[in-house]
Write an enzyme that holds these catalytic residues in place. Structure first.
Site, PDB file in Angstrom:
ATOM      1  N   TYR B 109       1.017  -1.155   0.132  1.00  0.00           N
ATOM      2  CA  TYR B 109      -0.008  -0.108   0.048  1.00  0.00           C
ATOM      3  C   TYR B 109       0.920   1.244  -0.204  1.00  0.00           C
ATOM      4  O   TYR B 109       1.995   1.296   0.540  1.00  0.00           O
ATOM      5  CB  TYR B 109      -0.889   0.138   1.318  1.00  0.00           C
ATOM      6  CG  TYR B 109      -1.467   1.225   1.333  1.00  0.00           C
ATOM      7  CD1 TYR B 109      -2.877   1.651   0.863  1.00  0.00           C
ATOM      8  CD2 TYR B 109      -0.833   2.369   2.185  1.00  0.00           C
ATOM      9  CE1 TYR B 109      -3.453   3.018   0.887  1.00  0.00           C
ATOM     10  CE2 TYR B 109      -1.586   3.599   2.306  1.00  0.00           C
ATOM     11  CZ  TYR B 109      -2.951   3.821   1.699  1.00  0.00           C
ATOM     12  OH  TYR B 109      -3.424   4.989   1.866  1.00  0.00           O
ATOM     13  N   GLU B 197      -3.397   7.544  -4.144  1.00  0.00           N
ATOM     14  CA  GLU B 197      -3.066   6.371  -3.471  1.00  0.00           C
ATOM     15  C   GLU B 197      -3.174   4.914  -4.563  1.00  0.00           C
ATOM     16  O   GLU B 197      -3.918   4.970  -5.416  1.00  0.00           O
ATOM     17  CB  GLU B 197      -4.398   6.078  -2.634  1.00  0.00           C
ATOM     18  CG  GLU B 197      -4.246   5.185  -1.526  1.00  0.00           C
ATOM     19  CD  GLU B 197      -5.601   5.117  -0.578  1.00  0.00           C
ATOM     20  OE1 GLU B 197      -5.495   5.756   0.464  1.00  0.00           O
ATOM     21  OE2 GLU B 197      -6.526   4.561  -0.919  1.00  0.00           O
TER      22      GLU B 197
END
Lengths: 292, 387, 292, 387
Positions: B109, B197
């Protein structure tokens, strides 16, 4: 006394030509603030609202000894206007314009910090309602008639709630030493703590009303400052306890959110630090009366 | 402003981030056509909505072959997806992205976000990619890698390397990781983003570092200088009323209750919601007409408010600073007459020309209820909600 | 005593893998300097020259408590290496690598200054010959045998002239407390004045030899510092009195050149400030002898 | 590294600076051809050399019509121009730029330069454009406008406006001026420049702000990442020996005297020149073989030195730090034998293995003169210059 502005400030207006700038400049002059000129690039040498107009803030400072500036320049250019003020040696800059790109504000604050601390410009805003020291000077967009001279300080993030507080106090016969709007933008200049320090030193201020809101941690910092340093009663309303949780995008925002950003958490910390919490936005006067 | 996954991937790939091959489709037939252009056996058909966590909500379907792609696209198009991030009303799918399915060895992530406390861009990363990153963070905050970018110099290579090493990404992928992270940072800075993101950022079986999903949000205040980004806006992903209001220069937020609120200023809006809550009511929405609103704005505001069928009571809370209460009163009377409003309207006026405004309202024939304070107005509004 | 480096510094080497890095790291270790590790991205966990290797400076600092770093990383990556050292909490960084893009150095210095003064890394170089405290530690590329323990401080912009001075002193039986090369690049870290302050406080340093050159104003600043604050004799050679005036491009360079950048002007200012001027680069020992 | 006017104009125009229309030519015929492509009556034929102040040296010729252009180009091609900036040897013209002549109303000077004291980019400007800007500055330093750019944020619009106002540029040209100045700053930053100079920056009779001349220099240390700039290098503008030396990894600077100096390190080079000067001699050049030179480098150095016919004596001054005197000695012996050197060679060796080095030289048959100190070496060199 009062903080930051009084009759001695020599004020210039940056971006007074637009509708908003004109309207508020007139009000500010009417109030008796010592406005010494305006900055409108390309219009230097002319007059507007009976004020001398300069092409640059440097010129204005050189010719008028101005130490204070209020900015109505539109948002794409407001960042540049703040830096110009800092560069020209302005000591106090109030930026009324809001909705300024965050990256511009990052640059503005970096630029302001590049000056030695003694010369560093105090920035109020952006998205500020300005500063009002009743009976002395108005460097902002507050409706003047709401404010009575007195000894309560007001610091509000949201402009209208600052007006609301002053209005309620006025109806209850309570006056204000200085009222400031510090803006609700993501990145702003002077924060609660710095202004509490000023109010702490101001002899004429007997109590301070803070109006915070959800987001950011400056209310938490202010609460801690009150606990450790504040010699006067401070009361605080936090707007947004019932505000809806916004739709969100992705995870990062949630991850970097710290304890103390929600209204409930702010209220908890304020109480822990002994700051009186104003339970609802109709009770400013009642709360102030209890401590005065 | 949010954009879709496929748009974010296109932008990021220009900054050196590797993404799987894919194509956008507005129909099942186009989805099949897109897939034919990509040399792959397995595909993902992905709903394009402004939300993450689509997988758990059935918004991403794995397919092989033309027929499966057609079926998946057919199922998704027009479907309303409710994810952990959309809120209960969900988002309707109008666009579909067809993408090659790569074989994933490991997922990470990575997020870039503006930290308003620090006044800096912060990069967060975790060796556990996937959907429940917040939960994982709450359990083990130390599992999260965090880098603060000094704005005077921007993100540096050593910071990207540090993240790569802390994530434990294989050293053979170090250069790819650095390129990806510095590319994201440049995109963030050059496009006035507020969020980037990549989740997951995946290592594939052929040793590539690939952004399998990508989200980007942008600073609304900076769209004036980012025309290309502004053009990516997808109106279908926004509440229609909110869009209508924003086209009229108003700020509208839809809520769950039955009291419609017309206020000026975001602070006063929050305060009004707080007071309704204290009085035991629930707002249907709030509509901020701005600090210096002119008379015609009130007309527009009432019009917008009436389009919301959940509104059973209208509460007007105006504190006139730059504007004037008499203007607001006149605007309200005109609107109430024009739209022939039958539901209760509670009005609180304060500030400039408040007395005149109240007098105008009293002297008019329109059936409004006047309140002196914000608290009183909120209490009256709650009282007038039909049981 | 000595300044900046002695036996207590825990030193890491950034970029020790190349020919130059390997050669000098060996020399530094041989001299007895307390080298605790090396940083070679991608090689973390291995060993080289019997030293533990780390992927990042942060790792190295965490595991070894290093406080000092010496950089041999090649010039395109040296700016990043300096910032990495600063970020990791290194207190003293010696950058041997030279020919670093000026804009990289502007960034490096901005980055270093973004740390609070107490935590701020001391940067020597780039293009530095390093630091030698004879008998204690070598964090540089000086040929160790040239240096005898003693009480003369040496600060040189050009590395070889620092060696030359030490060599001449050594032949005359004079030793050195600490010798530093600060580099001749357009933008460098620590300058003459800061090092003079250090030497002023160092009990074991009785006299200081400065070796300046044409360009820049730091010799002028140093001269003024000597006049006002220096309690010990300082002598200075300025290289380049006979250097050719370079071909030049345009006017801007000539315009921004300040008084004090040429060798003759530097010498004039030094004399005015009472700093002894070393007349030629063969006379270091003679000059030092006169004052010791 | 310096580039030509036409190259600088091409680069700057990409950053929003307006320049006159023009074309490059390598021959008179091509100059005529270039002019035909430009719709103008009057032209300037401009010698492209790495120097300013060309006008006073006859390097810029005003022409009308094909024949005049051909003649002007013919006159300039191959000519050696000596300007105030070239030094007495001048620069030979190999390229010509043909440009429309615009009608100038007013001329300004603008320069961007890296100020090493301030460690910042400084912008200087003057309302008096033209050739003698330094002189004017010395007489009236206050006539010069000066802006310092804070590196953390870059040049700001207000700074560009300030310069425009102080220059007294007509306010109708404010936007053009700001675009030009901010464009130059971005070019400076994005291309790793060390100098950008527009002199004159002119207002034309049709109200344009145009760069009539442009100079750019670049940071040699940053060329590794500016391939496009590195490709603009024009070898014909550099001293051939200097070029030859630099191709061999050596740094060669040609001077006016008769003593050739081989040294290691720039500091030692300057010190050697100082000592020759004190001893009453004049160096022909110096050749810096670098701090850590290997034996073969000495060979290359001697070879380069011998190509300079002004050299009557060779002075070798080596202080071995990272390298070794015995290597240097061996290299010198080989080179002297190989090139059969007849002129006096004075050698001073110090530092690592100096004793061994001296012994090797003494034991060899080659006729060299050894010195113990730098001063002695310089004095011996001066003494051995043939009267």
């Amino acid at each position: 006394m009062s903080i930051l502005v009084d009759k001695s400030n020599k004020v210039i207006v940056q971006g007074m030509l637009g509708e908003k700038g004109t309207f508020h400049t007139k009000r500010i002059i009417e109030y008796g603030t010592n406005v010494v000129g305006g900055v409108i690039p390309e219009k230097g040498g002319s007059e507007y609202l009976d004020l001398p107009i300069f092409d640059t803030v440097r010129d204005a400072v050189e010719k008028t000894d101005a130490d204070t500036s209020i900015i109505f320049v539109s948002s794409p250019f407001a960042g540049d206007a703040m830096m110009e003020a800092a560069d020209a040696g302005i000591k106090l800059c109030v930026c009324i314009t809001g909705r300024i790109p965050a990256q511009d504000m990052i640059r503005v604050k970096r630029y302001v910090r590049s000056f030695p601390e003694a010369d560093r410009m105090q920035l109020i805003g952006p998205g500020s309602a300005g500063i009002m020291s009743p009976g002395k000077a108005l460097v902002g967009v507050m409706p003047a008639y709401l404010y009575k001279e007195g000894n309560v300080g007001i610091i509000a993030r949201a402009g209208t709630l600052g007006f609301e507080a002053a209005y309620q106090l006025n109806k209850a016969g309570i006056g204000v030493s200085t009222s400031l709007g510090i803006g609700s933008e993501a990145i702003t200049g002077t924060n609660f703590v710095e202004l509490l320090e000023w109010f702490n030193k101001d002899e004429d201020t007997k109590a301070i009303v803070m109006i915070g809101e959800i987001g950011g941690l400056q209310e938490v910092d202010a609460a801690r400052y009150c606990k450790e340093h504040m010699k006067k009663p401070v009361m605080c309303y936090i707007a947004g306890l019932a505000a809806p949780k916004g739709k969100r995008m992705g995870h990062a925002g949630a991850i970097i959110t710290a304890y103390g950003e929600s209204a409930a958490e702010k209220i908890e910390v304020l109480k822990e630090c002994g700051v009186k919490v104003v339970p609802d936005p109709s009770s400013f006067a009642e709360c102030v009366k209890e401590v005065l | 402003m949010d954009i879709h996954e496929y748009q974010a991937k296109e932008l990021l790939s220009e900054f050196g981030v590797t993404v799987p091959r894919g194509g956008l489709a507005y129909s099942p037939a186009q989805a099949v056509y897109r897939a034919k252009g990509i040399d792959s056996e397995h595909f993902l058909v992905k709903a394009q909505i402004h939300s993450g966590a689509r997988s758990a909500a059935g918004g991403i379907i794995t397919c092989s072959g033309e027929e499966e792609i057609r079926k998946a696209a057919d199922e998704l198009m027009g479907k309303c997806l409710v994810t952990r991030q959309t809120g209960p009303k969900g988002q309707v799918v109008h666009r579909i992205y067809v993408e090659e399915q790569v074989t994933v060895v490991k997922e990470y992530y990575v997020g870039f976000v503006l930290d308003r406390q620090m006044e800096r861009v912060v990069v967060v990363a975790s060796a556990d990619g996937g959907m429940n990153i917040e939960d994982r963070y709450k359990e083990q905050p130390e599992s999260l890698i965090r880098i603060v970018v000094e704005p005077a110099v921007g993100m540096q290579t050593f910071q990207a390397r540090w993240i790569a090493f802390k994530l434990g990404i294989d050293k053979s992928l170090l250069t790819q990781t650095v390129t990806t992270l510095l590319g994201c940072y440049r995109a963030f800075r050059d496009l006035d983003a507020t969020l980037i993101e990549i989740n997951p950022l995946a290592v594939t079986d052929d040793d590539h570092l690939v952004a399998l999903d990508a989200k980007m949000s942008f600073d609304d205040s900076a769209l004036f200088r980012r025309e290309r980004i502004a053009n990516l806006r997808d109106n279908t992903q926004e509440d229609p009323l909110s869009r209508k209001a924003s086209d009229r220069g108003l700020n509208y937020v839809r809520l769950e209750g039955d009291i419609g609120c017309i206020v000026n200023g975001a602070g006063l809006a929050m305060a009004t919601l707080d007071l309704i809550d204290i009085a035991g009511g629930k707002p249907a929405n709030f509509l901020d007409i701005g600090v210096g609103a002119q008379p015609d704005v009130v007309n527009k505001a009432v019009n917008t408010m009436l389009s919301d069928e959940n509104v059973k009571v209208i509460l007007v809370n105006i504190f006139a600073g730059s504007n004037r209460c008499d203007w607001v009163a006149e605007g309200l009377i005109k609107a109430i007459q024009k739209f022939n409003i039958k539901i209760p309207v509670i009005i609180r006026l304060a500030g400039t020309n408040a007395k005149t405004g109240k007098k105008i309202l009293k002297d008019s024939e329109v059936p409004v209820i006047l309140a002196d304070t914000m608290r009183e107005a909120a209490e009256l509004a709650v009282k007038h909600v039909p049981k």
